[in-house]
Design a protein around this motif. Structure first.
Motif, PDB file in Angstrom:
ATOM      1  N   GLY A   1      20.629   7.200  23.089  1.00 46.23           N
ATOM      2  CA  GLY A   1      21.444   8.343  22.777  1.00 46.23           C
ATOM      3  C   GLY A   1      21.649   8.642  21.837  1.00 46.23           C
ATOM      4  N   ASN A   2      21.545   7.966  20.521  1.00 47.89           N
ATOM      5  CA  ASN A   2      22.185   8.194  19.312  1.00 47.89           C
ATOM      6  C   ASN A   2      21.532   9.825  18.798  1.00 47.89           C
ATOM      7  N   THR A   3      21.928  10.496  18.962  1.00 48.88           N
ATOM      8  CA  THR A   3      20.882  11.981  18.141  1.00 48.88           C
ATOM      9  C   THR A   3      22.354  12.937  17.537  1.00 48.88           C
ATOM     10  N   GLY A   4      23.618  13.208  18.734  1.00 51.25           N
ATOM     11  CA  GLY A   4      24.883  14.493  17.137  1.00 51.25           C
ATOM     12  C   GLY A   4      23.751  15.836  17.157  1.00 51.25           C
ATOM     13  N   ASN A   5      24.442  17.112  17.214  1.00 57.61           N
ATOM     14  CA  ASN A   5      24.701  18.112  17.541  1.00 57.61           C
ATOM     15  C   ASN A   5      23.413  18.610  15.047  1.00 57.61           C
ATOM     16  N   LEU A   6      22.526  19.866  15.714  1.00 56.62           N
ATOM     17  CA  LEU A   6      21.866  19.647  14.545  1.00 56.62           C
ATOM     18  C   LEU A   6      23.270  20.387  13.549  1.00 56.62           C
ATOM     19  N   PRO A   7      23.184  20.114  11.979  1.00 56.82           N
ATOM     20  CA  PRO A   7      24.140  21.229  11.471  1.00 56.82           C
ATOM     21  C   PRO A   7      23.375  22.636  11.331  1.00 56.82           C
ATOM     22  N   GLU A   8      24.944  23.014  10.949  1.00 55.88           N
ATOM     23  CA  GLU A   8      25.133  24.887  11.960  1.00 55.88           C
ATOM     24  C   GLU A   8      24.496  25.225  10.670  1.00 55.88           C
ATOM     25  N   HIS A   9      23.829  25.008   9.891  1.00 52.84           N
ATOM     26  CA  HIS A   9      23.057  25.790   8.970  1.00 52.84           C
ATOM     27  C   HIS A   9      21.288  25.562   9.253  1.00 52.84           C
ATOM     28  N   LEU A  10      21.325  24.449  10.110  1.00 52.23           N
ATOM     29  CA  LEU A  10      19.472  24.019  10.328  1.00 52.23           C
ATOM     30  C   LEU A  10      19.221  25.733  11.624  1.00 52.23           C
TER      31      LEU A  10
ATOM     32  N   PRO B   1      21.816  14.768  12.253  1.00 53.43           N
ATOM     33  CA  PRO B   1      23.216  15.163  12.567  1.00 53.43           C
ATOM     34  C   PRO B   1      23.957  14.280  11.701  1.00 53.43           C
ATOM     35  N   ASP B   2      25.236  14.758  11.791  1.00 55.91           N
ATOM     36  CA  ASP B   2      26.425  13.848  10.809  1.00 55.91           C
ATOM     37  C   ASP B   2      26.364  13.163  11.418  1.00 55.91           C
ATOM     38  N   LYS B   3      26.220  12.745  12.371  1.00 53.67           N
ATOM     39  CA  LYS B   3      26.329  10.765  13.038  1.00 53.67           C
ATOM     40  C   LYS B   3      24.867   9.768  12.527  1.00 53.67           C
ATOM     41  N   LEU B   4      23.733  10.247  12.054  1.00 57.77           N
ATOM     42  CA  LEU B   4      22.592  10.248  12.020  1.00 57.77           C
ATOM     43  C   LEU B   4      22.325  10.065  10.029  1.00 57.77           C
ATOM     44  N   VAL B   5      23.543  10.578   9.609  1.00 59.03           N
ATOM     45  CA  VAL B   5      23.113  10.963   7.896  1.00 59.03           C
ATOM     46  C   VAL B   5      23.043   9.196   7.218  1.00 59.03           C
TER      47      VAL B   5
ATOM     48  N   ALA C   1       7.655   4.691  11.914  1.00 52.85           N
ATOM     49  CA  ALA C   1       8.791   5.286  11.322  1.00 52.85           C
ATOM     50  C   ALA C   1       8.988   6.321  12.976  1.00 52.85           C
ATOM     51  N   ILE C   2       8.195   6.911  13.783  1.00 54.61           N
ATOM     52  CA  ILE C   2       8.071   7.758  15.218  1.00 54.61           C
ATOM     53  C   ILE C   2       8.948   6.365  15.689  1.00 54.61           C
ATOM     54  N   ASP C   3       8.966   5.711  16.221  1.00 52.63           N
ATOM     55  CA  ASP C   3       8.934   4.602  16.777  1.00 52.63           C
ATOM     56  C   ASP C   3      10.538   4.228  17.219  1.00 52.63           C
ATOM     57  N   ALA C   4      10.913   4.042  15.536  1.00 53.45           N
ATOM     58  CA  ALA C   4      12.714   3.858  15.490  1.00 53.45           C
ATOM     59  C   ALA C   4      13.115   5.213  15.393  1.00 53.45           C
ATOM     60  N   ALA C   5      12.319   6.745  15.584  1.00 49.79           N
ATOM     61  CA  ALA C   5      13.371   8.210  15.595  1.00 49.79           C
ATOM     62  C   ALA C   5      13.551   8.227  17.305  1.00 49.79           C
ATOM     63  N   LEU C   6      12.506   7.396  17.832  1.00 49.59           N
ATOM     64  CA  LEU C   6      12.242   7.249  19.061  1.00 49.59           C
ATOM     65  C   LEU C   6      13.420   6.531  20.583  1.00 49.59           C
ATOM     66  N   ASN C   7      13.677   5.177  19.414  1.00 48.54           N
ATOM     67  CA  ASN C   7      14.672   4.248  19.573  1.00 48.54           C
ATOM     68  C   ASN C   7      15.634   4.822  19.610  1.00 48.54           C
ATOM     69  N   ASP C   8      16.152   5.488  18.711  1.00 49.82           N
ATOM     70  CA  ASP C   8      17.819   6.292  18.971  1.00 49.82           C
ATOM     71  C   ASP C   8      17.549   7.668  19.592  1.00 49.82           C
ATOM     72  N   ILE C   9      16.547   8.326  19.518  1.00 46.50           N
ATOM     73  CA  ILE C   9      16.895   9.432  20.957  1.00 46.50           C
ATOM     74  C   ILE C   9      16.989   8.738  22.315  1.00 46.50           C
ATOM     75  N   ARG C  10      16.236   7.384  21.853  1.00 46.67           N
ATOM     76  CA  ARG C  10      16.423   6.558  24.291  1.00 46.67           C
ATOM     77  C   ARG C  10      17.922   6.304  24.068  1.00 46.67           C
TER      78      ARG C  10
END
Length: 405
Positions: A338-347, A371-375, A327-336
């Motif tokens: 560049g697949n991130t996006g901005n935090l939603p405003e309410h967070l 973030p929107d692009k990762l929903v 799970a954490i490796d999959a999340a890190l793969n997105d970060i590395r």
């Protein structure tokens, strides 16, 4: 007084440096930096004796730059002031600093403006992980490079250079003894040079035999056995045996490491295994492993074998899950990637539109967290090999269903 062999043998140029080919091999980052005659502030980290200081001084020698060496602990603020004044006088100075993770705030505040202006180029060295131990203000101004452990073949090359040098005049030693010293060194070139030098001076005729070395350091060569298995292969055997639930094989490899007295490697590897291979299948095992490690540290050998043997049996027979790691490796793969996006405003901090879950039934309310692009992205994929993770899956599935409504 003559300097130690480890100092006398320190390489002066990059092509003399042992190991670190991922940094100084042809067309690698530091190789090209030196080739282009440009130096940036950096932090070199890795275990002791693998050549961090050697690499730093070789870079300086190649570029023919003025430098001063400081120690974050030993040198006081006045020493730092002197170096800064020298830098102002010459227009630039490289500061090579050992134990940079211990640099206190006063010294940091003194250096930071000059790092920022470029008056000082900084090469810090540490055995600690800089991402955890070094102040972000220093870290953000430096490139971070990991110095990797030396291979046995690297240590052998260094030892042979010493034997052929004028520093050990008249030494008699065969390849078997050189290999033995290299394997005892644990990848620490400084240790290997020191053992060779002591062996040389402890004889009347400079004939360094296996018996001479063993009389000085009779610690078992845990980097090899009669089948030439490497130390890291034994650690790998321990982990794979626990992962495969073979309790007898796990105890065998543990016994090899205990016989070598290598408790630190055992502690580190067990701490990895419990989260990498057991994880959410048996989350109570993490604190148990910590308790066993603390007991082994307090008692020392030979008694340390008892809590270690006990916990390895339990780990081998425990249910297994690697869902936390994947799970954490999959999340890190997105970060590395560049697949991130901005935090939603309410967070965001002090948001007025955030819905506080505790104000709602069952402490859950529908709102977007990714973030929107990762929903819709799903990193965690539960396994059902244990009752505990099955219970997590039930909650996970229920939340997913609620989100769809």
């Amino acid at each position: 007084m003559k300097e130690p062999l480890a100092i006398l043998m320190r390489p002066k140029k990059l092509d003399e440096v042992l190991g670190q080919k991922h940094l100084i091999g042809k067309n690698k980052v530091i190789y090209n930096m030196v080739k282009n005659k440009k130096l940036f502030s950096m932090i070199l980290y890795g275990r002791p004796g693998i050549g961090k200081t050697t690499l730093a001084t070789a870079i300086i020698n190649e570029l023919d730059l003025k430098y001063r060496m400081l120690n974050a602990v030993i040198n006081n603020k006045k020493d730092f002031d002197i170096v800064i004044e020298e830098a102002k006088m010459y227009g630039h100075m490289v500061v090579i600093m050992d134990e940079v993770h211990r640099l206190n705030k006063d010294k940091q505040d003194l250096l930071l403006p000059y790092l920022e202006s470029g008056l000082i180029t900084f090469i810090g060295m540490t055995t600690s992980n800089p991402y955890h131990s070094i102040n972000p203000a220093i870290r953000s101004r430096c490139q971070i490079f990991e110095c990797k452990e030396l291979e046995i073949s690297d240590i052998v090359i260094g030892l042979k250079r010493a034997c052929y040098s004028s520093y050990l005049d008249g030494i008699k030693i065969d390849d078997e003894v050189i290999d033995y010293i290299a394997k005892l060194s644990g990848g620490d070139m400084r240790f290997a040079y020191n053992l060779l030098e002591i062996s040389y001076y402890s004889t009347s005729d400079f004939n360094v035999t296996m018996d001479v070395v063993k009389n000085i350091n009779n610690k078992p060569a845990f980097f090899s056995d009669k089948n030439e298995d490497g130390h890291y292969d034994v650690l790998s055997g321990l982990q794979k045996s626990i992962r495969g639930s073979d309790v007898n094989a796990a105890l065998h490899y543990l016994a090899r490491l205990i016989e070598a007295g290598d408790l630190d490697s055992i502690f580190r590897r067990l701490s990895v295994i419990v989260y990498e291979d057991i994880g959410l299948a048996n989350p109570g095992m993490g604190p148990k492993v910590d308790a066993a490690i603390h007991a082994a540290e307090r008692t020392g050998l030979p008694e340390a074998r008892i809590p270690l043997g006990t916990i390895v049996i339990e780990m081998a027979l425990s249910p297994k899950s690697n869902s936390g790691e994947t799970a954490i490796d999959a999340a890190l793969n997105d970060i590395r990637s560049g697949n991130t996006g901005n935090l939603p405003e309410h967070l965001r901090t002090n948001s007025k539109t955030y819905k506080y879950p505790h104000d709602y039934p069952n402490a859950w309310v529908k709102q977007q967290y990714l973030p929107d692009k990762l929903v819709g992205r799903k990193y965690y994929k539960p396994k059902t090999t244990s009752k505990y993770e099955q219970s997590l899956k039930t909650v996970y599935d229920k939340i997913n269903e609620l989100e769809k409504k």
